[in-house]
Design a protein around this motif. Structure first.
Motif, PDB file in Angstrom:
ATOM      1  N   GLY A 234     -11.288   1.464  21.271  1.00 47.63           N
ATOM      2  CA  GLY A 234     -10.038   1.960  21.821  1.00 47.63           C
ATOM      3  C   GLY A 234      -8.875   1.058  21.444  1.00 47.63           C
ATOM      4  N   GLN A 235      -7.717   1.656  21.282  1.00 44.44           N
ATOM      5  CA  GLN A 235      -6.545   0.937  20.789  1.00 44.44           C
ATOM      6  C   GLN A 235      -5.685   0.406  21.935  1.00 44.44           C
ATOM      7  OE1 GLN A 235      -7.288   4.164  20.103  1.00 44.44           O
ATOM      8  NE2 GLN A 235      -7.976   4.155  17.967  1.00 44.44           N
ATOM      9  N   PRO A 236      -4.964  -0.695  21.694  1.00 46.47           N
ATOM     10  CA  PRO A 236      -4.047  -1.220  22.715  1.00 46.47           C
ATOM     11  C   PRO A 236      -2.792  -0.360  22.794  1.00 46.47           C
ATOM     12  CG  PRO A 236      -3.851  -2.499  20.719  1.00 46.47           C
ATOM     13  CD  PRO A 236      -4.970  -1.521  20.472  1.00 46.47           C
ATOM     14  N   LYS A 237      -1.960  -0.627  23.779  1.00 44.06           N
ATOM     15  CA  LYS A 237      -0.701   0.090  23.891  1.00 44.06           C
ATOM     16  C   LYS A 237       0.192  -0.262  22.696  1.00 44.06           C
ATOM     17  CE  LYS A 237      -0.742  -0.050  28.956  1.00 44.06           C
ATOM     18  NZ  LYS A 237      -0.053  -0.568  30.173  1.00 44.06           N
ATOM     19  N   PRO A 238       0.841   0.728  22.097  1.00 41.41           N
ATOM     20  CA  PRO A 238       1.694   0.444  20.931  1.00 41.41           C
ATOM     21  C   PRO A 238       2.734  -0.646  21.198  1.00 41.41           C
ATOM     22  CG  PRO A 238       1.368   2.812  21.148  1.00 41.41           C
ATOM     23  CD  PRO A 238       0.764   2.180  22.375  1.00 41.41           C
TER      24      PRO A 238
ATOM     25  N   TRP B 232     -17.111  -0.223  23.267  1.00 47.87           N
ATOM     26  CA  TRP B 232     -16.379  -0.936  24.325  1.00 47.87           C
ATOM     27  C   TRP B 232     -15.901  -2.292  23.793  1.00 47.87           C
ATOM     28  CZ3 TRP B 232     -17.250  -5.609  26.844  1.00 47.87           C
ATOM     29  CH2 TRP B 232     -16.580  -5.812  28.052  1.00 47.87           C
ATOM     30  N   GLY B 233     -16.743  -2.939  23.026  1.00 45.96           N
ATOM     31  CA  GLY B 233     -16.388  -4.225  22.447  1.00 45.96           C
ATOM     32  C   GLY B 233     -15.311  -4.138  21.383  1.00 45.96           C
ATOM     33  N   GLY B 234     -15.235  -2.989  20.691  1.00 47.09           N
ATOM     34  CA  GLY B 234     -14.152  -2.803  19.731  1.00 47.09           C
ATOM     35  C   GLY B 234     -12.811  -2.762  20.428  1.00 47.09           C
ATOM     36  N   GLY B 235     -12.765  -2.056  21.565  1.00 44.64           N
ATOM     37  CA  GLY B 235     -11.547  -2.057  22.354  1.00 44.64           C
ATOM     38  C   GLY B 235     -11.219  -3.438  22.875  1.00 44.64           C
ATOM     39  N   ALA B 236     -12.257  -4.189  23.265  1.00 47.62           N
ATOM     40  CA  ALA B 236     -12.044  -5.553  23.760  1.00 47.62           C
ATOM     41  C   ALA B 236     -11.484  -6.461  22.666  1.00 47.62           C
ATOM     42  CB  ALA B 236     -13.351  -6.116  24.313  1.00 47.62           C
ATOM     43  N   VAL B 237     -11.905  -6.247  21.418  1.00 46.76           N
ATOM     44  CA  VAL B 237     -11.349  -7.023  20.305  1.00 46.76           C
ATOM     45  C   VAL B 237      -9.868  -6.729  20.145  1.00 46.76           C
ATOM     46  CG1 VAL B 237     -11.331  -7.255  17.787  1.00 46.76           C
ATOM     47  CG2 VAL B 237     -13.495  -7.328  19.014  1.00 46.76           C
ATOM     48  N   ASN B 238      -9.498  -5.454  20.181  1.00 46.39           N
ATOM     49  CA  ASN B 238      -8.084  -5.094  20.058  1.00 46.39           C
ATOM     50  C   ASN B 238      -7.253  -5.727  21.168  1.00 46.39           C
ATOM     51  OD1 ASN B 238      -8.032  -3.450  17.714  1.00 46.39           O
ATOM     52  ND2 ASN B 238      -8.934  -1.753  18.843  1.00 46.39           N
ATOM     53  N   ASN B 239      -7.772  -5.699  22.382  1.00 47.27           N
ATOM     54  CA  ASN B 239      -7.043  -6.291  23.509  1.00 47.27           C
ATOM     55  C   ASN B 239      -6.985  -7.808  23.407  1.00 47.27           C
ATOM     56  OD1 ASN B 239      -6.506  -3.795  24.690  1.00 47.27           O
ATOM     57  ND2 ASN B 239      -8.447  -3.781  25.804  1.00 47.27           N
ATOM     58  N   LEU B 240      -8.052  -8.410  22.901  1.00 48.72           N
ATOM     59  CA  LEU B 240      -8.066  -9.855  22.715  1.00 48.72           C
ATOM     60  C   LEU B 240      -7.031 -10.275  21.673  1.00 48.72           C
ATOM     61  CD1 LEU B 240      -9.313 -12.671  23.155  1.00 48.72           C
ATOM     62  CD2 LEU B 240     -11.076 -12.055  21.486  1.00 48.72           C
ATOM     63  N   ALA B 241      -6.896  -9.478  20.633  1.00 44.27           N
ATOM     64  CA  ALA B 241      -5.906  -9.784  19.596  1.00 44.27           C
ATOM     65  C   ALA B 241      -4.493  -9.801  20.179  1.00 44.27           C
ATOM     66  CB  ALA B 241      -6.005  -8.763  18.462  1.00 44.27           C
TER      67      ALA B 241
END
Length: 283
Positions: free
Chosen positions: A199-203, A175-184
């Motif tokens: 999880g990955q952000p929207k392209p 869950w935190g990996g997805g949060a890192v992607n969204n934070l970026a």
């Protein structure tokens, strides 16, 4: 352990089914209720194994702190005793909250020379509970906008800390990996992001990323890995700085050494890459 059982547990831990449905299916795979009960004890995280670096380790100091900007938002701040201006790292937990394992990861980063903050995303709701299932349910109640706001508040706290050199990275797991992607995507002040099986952000949002990214994936993690091609294509098209590593034979949560999905060779290699990456991008 049978991969079907690991996949079933992964589905359950990420909210794909109720506890009752999970136990019923586990009993079918295991050959009965008694066997399922025994397996459940093996599948769940064993936090007795969580401490690789003690809170009293002479190299570090650790304390809970309040994060300005969000009422009741708290984090576990750990720093090396060496002093000086330090590169800072936000640690984002899995979908069970700020548990003993994530606190230990935060201490590991401090022992490597970082100012490290393990943020408790459940603290505005009363804090991470001991009951893992309750923690997962609480995580599910968080709104995406609040998650991003908490992350940005933590980055601002670390960036302006008197112990910080002004550069902030983030490391997140599951869950935190997805949060890192969204934070970026959301915060241009983030200098580096390391997402473990996130999880990955929207392209279409990838162009907003400023941070250098290091992305770790388990080779057997089909659920998360399905999003890699679109994410990588967007990163390439936008000319972003990134690395992707897939660890063949490793499951989701391969870094968690309190879990039966732990894969030591993969975890050790990913961690060495993580430390090298953060030192390069935050110095």
């Amino acid at each position: 352990m049978d991969q079907q059982i690991i996949n079933l547990y992964d589905d359950f831990t990420h909210g794909g089914m109720s506890r009752r449905a999970f136990l019923d299916r586990l009993a079918t795979l295991a050959g009965g209720t008694a066997a399922a009960t025994a397996l459940l004890g093996v599948l769940q995280n064993d936090y007795a194994q969580a401490q690789t670096i003690s809170e009293t380790d002479p190299r570090i100091t650790a304390q809970m702190v309040d994060i300005p900007g969000v009422p009741n938002l708290k984090g576990y701040l750990v720093k090396p005793k060496t002093g000086g201006k330090l590169p800072a790292v936000l640690v984002i937990h899995e979908n069970r909250g700020l548990n003993p394992h994530i606190k230990d990861v935060t201490r590991r980063l401090a022992a490597e020379g970082f100012l490290a903050l393990g943020l408790d995303y459940l603290s505005p709701m009363g804090g991470t509970p001991e009951d893992e299932d309750k923690g997962r349910d609480m995580i599910g109640q968080l709104k995406p906008a609040d998650i991003t706001a908490y992350s940005k508040a933590a980055v601002a706290y670390l960036k302006t800390s008197p112990d910080s050199n002004g550069k902030v990275g983030a490391v997140g797991f599951c869950w935190g990996g997805g949060a890192v992607n969204n934070l970026a995507v959301a915060d241009p002040d983030l200098s580096a992001g390391v997402a473990y099986y996130g999880g990955q952000p929207k392209p279409e949002d990838v162009a907003k990323i400023h941070a250098a990214l290091l992305l770790h994936y388990g080779g057997l993690d089909e659920r998360i890995n399905a999003g890699i091609p679109a994410y990588e294509a967007a990163l390439k098209q936008a000319g972003k700085t990134y690395e992707i590593h897939k660890y063949e034979g490793a499951n989701h949560a391969f870094n968690n050494d309190t879990s039966p999905r732990y894969d030591k060779p993969a975890a050790d290699l990913a961690w060495s890459r993580t430390i090298t990456f953060l030192k390069k991008n935050l110095s």
